[in-house]
Design a protein around this motif. Structure first.
Motif, PDB file in Angstrom:
ATOM      1  N   PHE A   1       0.780  -1.367  -0.077  1.00 27.20           N
ATOM      2  CA  PHE A   1      -0.168   0.112   0.134  1.00 27.20           C
ATOM      3  C   PHE A   1       1.058   1.098   0.058  1.00 27.20           C
ATOM      4  O   PHE A   1       0.629   2.290  -0.903  1.00 27.20           O
ATOM      5  CB  PHE A   1      -0.962  -0.063   1.078  1.00 27.20           C
ATOM      6  CG  PHE A   1      -2.000  -0.978   1.026  1.00 27.20           C
ATOM      7  CD1 PHE A   1      -3.516  -0.221   0.421  1.00 27.20           C
ATOM      8  CD2 PHE A   1      -2.188  -2.287   1.459  1.00 27.20           C
ATOM      9  CE1 PHE A   1      -4.548  -0.873   0.324  1.00 27.20           C
ATOM     10  CE2 PHE A   1      -3.480  -2.956   1.194  1.00 27.20           C
ATOM     11  CZ  PHE A   1      -4.450  -2.326   0.618  1.00 27.20           C
TER      12      PHE A   1
ATOM     13  N   PHE B   1       1.522   1.070  -4.377  1.00 23.80           N
ATOM     14  CA  PHE B   1       0.251   1.849  -4.687  1.00 23.80           C
ATOM     15  C   PHE B   1       0.528   3.301  -4.864  1.00 23.80           C
ATOM     16  O   PHE B   1      -0.020   3.973  -5.635  1.00 23.80           O
ATOM     17  CB  PHE B   1      -0.926   1.348  -3.817  1.00 23.80           C
ATOM     18  CG  PHE B   1      -1.337  -0.050  -3.874  1.00 23.80           C
ATOM     19  CD1 PHE B   1      -0.956  -0.696  -5.085  1.00 23.80           C
ATOM     20  CD2 PHE B   1      -2.185  -0.682  -3.129  1.00 23.80           C
ATOM     21  CE1 PHE B   1      -1.592  -2.029  -5.202  1.00 23.80           C
ATOM     22  CE2 PHE B   1      -2.399  -2.025  -3.186  1.00 23.80           C
ATOM     23  CZ  PHE B   1      -2.230  -2.803  -4.228  1.00 23.80           C
TER      24      PHE B   1
ATOM     25  N   ILE C   1     -13.458   5.614  -5.152  1.00 22.74           N
ATOM     26  CA  ILE C   1     -13.031   4.476  -4.154  1.00 22.74           C
ATOM     27  C   ILE C   1     -12.316   4.948  -2.789  1.00 22.74           C
ATOM     28  O   ILE C   1     -12.327   4.955  -1.735  1.00 22.74           O
ATOM     29  CB  ILE C   1     -12.459   3.139  -4.863  1.00 22.74           C
ATOM     30  CG1 ILE C   1     -13.635   2.228  -5.365  1.00 22.74           C
ATOM     31  CG2 ILE C   1     -11.518   2.440  -3.695  1.00 22.74           C
ATOM     32  CD1 ILE C   1     -13.372   1.503  -6.387  1.00 22.74           C
TER      33      ILE C   1
ATOM     34  N   ASN D   1     -10.937  -4.098  -1.725  1.00 24.05           N
ATOM     35  CA  ASN D   1     -11.255  -3.232  -2.830  1.00 24.05           C
ATOM     36  C   ASN D   1     -10.081  -2.447  -3.468  1.00 24.05           C
ATOM     37  O   ASN D   1      -9.981  -2.442  -4.490  1.00 24.05           O
ATOM     38  CB  ASN D   1     -12.669  -2.699  -2.527  1.00 24.05           C
ATOM     39  CG  ASN D   1     -13.297  -2.401  -3.493  1.00 24.05           C
ATOM     40  OD1 ASN D   1     -13.146  -3.048  -4.771  1.00 24.05           O
ATOM     41  ND2 ASN D   1     -14.375  -1.584  -3.541  1.00 24.05           N
ATOM     42  N   ILE D   2      -9.707  -1.641  -2.616  1.00 27.23           N
ATOM     43  CA  ILE D   2      -8.572  -0.599  -2.826  1.00 27.23           C
ATOM     44  C   ILE D   2      -7.327  -1.547  -3.388  1.00 27.23           C
ATOM     45  O   ILE D   2      -6.710  -1.237  -4.510  1.00 27.23           O
ATOM     46  CB  ILE D   2      -8.140   0.251  -1.680  1.00 27.23           C
ATOM     47  CG1 ILE D   2      -9.273   1.165  -1.539  1.00 27.23           C
ATOM     48  CG2 ILE D   2      -6.946   0.958  -2.184  1.00 27.23           C
ATOM     49  CD1 ILE D   2      -9.101   1.900   0.001  1.00 27.23           C
ATOM     50  N   TYR D   3      -6.976  -2.635  -2.879  1.00 26.28           N
ATOM     51  CA  TYR D   3      -5.813  -3.520  -3.147  1.00 26.28           C
ATOM     52  C   TYR D   3      -6.185  -4.015  -4.752  1.00 26.28           C
ATOM     53  O   TYR D   3      -5.504  -4.067  -5.411  1.00 26.28           O
ATOM     54  CB  TYR D   3      -5.671  -4.707  -2.385  1.00 26.28           C
ATOM     55  CG  TYR D   3      -4.283  -5.501  -2.570  1.00 26.28           C
ATOM     56  CD1 TYR D   3      -4.194  -6.267  -3.533  1.00 26.28           C
ATOM     57  CD2 TYR D   3      -3.406  -5.167  -1.970  1.00 26.28           C
ATOM     58  CE1 TYR D   3      -3.331  -7.168  -3.885  1.00 26.28           C
ATOM     59  CE2 TYR D   3      -2.194  -6.156  -2.259  1.00 26.28           C
ATOM     60  CZ  TYR D   3      -2.255  -6.978  -3.270  1.00 26.28           C
ATOM     61  OH  TYR D   3      -1.080  -7.599  -3.244  1.00 26.28           O
TER      62      TYR D   3
ATOM     63  N   LEU E   1      -6.063  -0.809  -7.386  1.00 23.87           N
ATOM     64  CA  LEU E   1      -4.943  -0.401  -7.920  1.00 23.87           C
ATOM     65  C   LEU E   1      -3.987  -1.404  -8.459  1.00 23.87           C
ATOM     66  O   LEU E   1      -3.142  -1.025  -9.182  1.00 23.87           O
ATOM     67  CB  LEU E   1      -4.234   0.008  -6.489  1.00 23.87           C
ATOM     68  CG  LEU E   1      -4.802   1.506  -6.081  1.00 23.87           C
ATOM     69  CD1 LEU E   1      -4.325   1.712  -4.737  1.00 23.87           C
ATOM     70  CD2 LEU E   1      -4.712   2.732  -6.935  1.00 23.87           C
TER      71      LEU E   1
END
Lengths: 253, 253
Positions: free
Chosen positions: A165, A169, A241, B237-239, B242
């Motif tokens: 993350f 990311f 999101i 969801n973010i994982y 991205l």
């Protein structure tokens, strides 16, 4: 002096060779590299071997190869009951063959080939099966870094996900920022001080306290304007999101 | 000496007062603040006014108030044909009442109240309606910053959206990193050098060239393991999104 042998020739192995070469607490006995030439500028050519049978006795063997090579390398080692560690953030300790005493020596950093790194500030996460082995790893780690942490396999897994993350990311968000600039003939240079300051801020503030922007302020007219502005569906989706995720945080507090 | 009057008492106004006070090319004539006390530690009390009718003549009026206050403040100014600018990244030049000569003086940075800032490295984005006014803004900006850019309203909009990605959203990823650490009794300190290095890297590398990690490598077993590991639906969801975005990039190249 703790006698170390390194196995591998990639980024991590090369940075470790450089760091250990400067340390007075350890001595590099040998380095194993399939292609001896890869490492010839970093260490005495005599110390480079490419046959496991040529490995001499050492206090610690560090396997710095890609995750899917760890198991095989550890099986190929022609000895038992030695201290053998890997350097991976994802592989568990059990990936290593149990004919040797096992451990993990995981430097948590993003290593680039051509960029020198100050190892003293790089966190090194250690795991071992017993206190005796842990102490060896601790001595070795502290000889090159001021940030050494005991971290078990479960914690290391969490750390690796968290690192995806904050590193992978985050870098991808930088890329999107650059794409938006490029599409509008704006120099990405303009954003670089902001990027540095964003990282700088969390040295003294928790991220949740450093949060600013339209999502945090619940500034719906700006959010709508931004969504309307973005015509790349992927960027729009990421914007939505992450905005929702920031807003959801606010509600939980 | 260019004579400047500032209107506003928030973060941006306060940092500008500090920066202009050190500059030899400009002189602060007055500062408008509803509550005079807010600024009393930053500037001579005599120079603070809270009635628009008390504003004296100046070469440049800088409106540093929140976006939705700009239009009203610019209408309330009791004079015509003076150079009046706002400091917003989102408001267009047209937000300002056209009874005066209009412009934008947008310092692109995340300002924290209690953190001193080196203004010399902060990019300032300028816009004006004619060359004469632009030159005034350029002189003022260059007296406090080494990074001054002409940016029109369309470009500024792009820049602000890009800034949301590289600042607001990046900071939120830091927060998720911290949450994952906290949930596993791992110190977030371990990730801080990685966060600094991630930001540091793009000083010399384009983000697309600095990208690393499981998504970039198409390492599907690690990606699956991470998704299985995350039990917070929002983080998962973010994982996913991205990761897909990084993978999609690879295909386009």
């Amino acid at each position: 002096m703790i006698r170390i042998t390194l196995i591998g020739s990639g980024n991590v192995a090369q940075h470790l060779i450089k760091a250990f070469s400067k340390s007075e607490a350890v001595e590099i006995v040998q380095v194993f590299s399939r292609k001896k030439e890869t490492l010839s500028s970093l260490i005495d050519y005599d110390k480079i071997v490419n046959d496991f049978e040529d490995l001499k006795e050492a206090d610690l063997y560090i396997i710095a190869v890609s995750d899917n090579g760890i198991a095989e390398v550890s099986q190929n080692l022609p000895f038992n009951n030695q201290l053998v560690v890997h350097t991976s953030g994802t592989a568990s300790l059990n990936t290593l063959d149990n004919k040797n005493r096992r451990g993990v020596f995981y430097p948590l950093q993003t290593f680039s080939k051509n960029k020198d790194i100050d190892f003293s500030v790089i966190p090194i996460c250690l795991e071992a099966e017993n206190t005796f082995d842990f102490r060896i790893l601790d001595t070795v780690a502290k000889s090159i870094s001021n940030a050494v942490f005991p971290i078990n396999s479960e914690q290391r897994k969490a750390l690796h996900v968290a690192a995806v993350f904050v590193n992978n990311f985050t870098n991808h968000l930088y890329q999107i920022g650059q794409e938006i600039c490029d599409a509008n003939q704006v120099s990405f240079e303009i954003l670089k001080p902001l990027i540095q300051e964003t990282a700088e801020k969390i040295k003294t503030l928790d991220p949740i306290d450093a949060q600013t922007g339209p999502a945090k302020r619940n500034d719906s007219s700006t959010i709508e304007a931004h969504l309307e502005y973005l015509n790349n569906e992927n960027q729009k989706n990421i914007y939505k999101i992450l905005t929702q995720s920031i807003q959801h945080n606010g509600k939980k507090l």
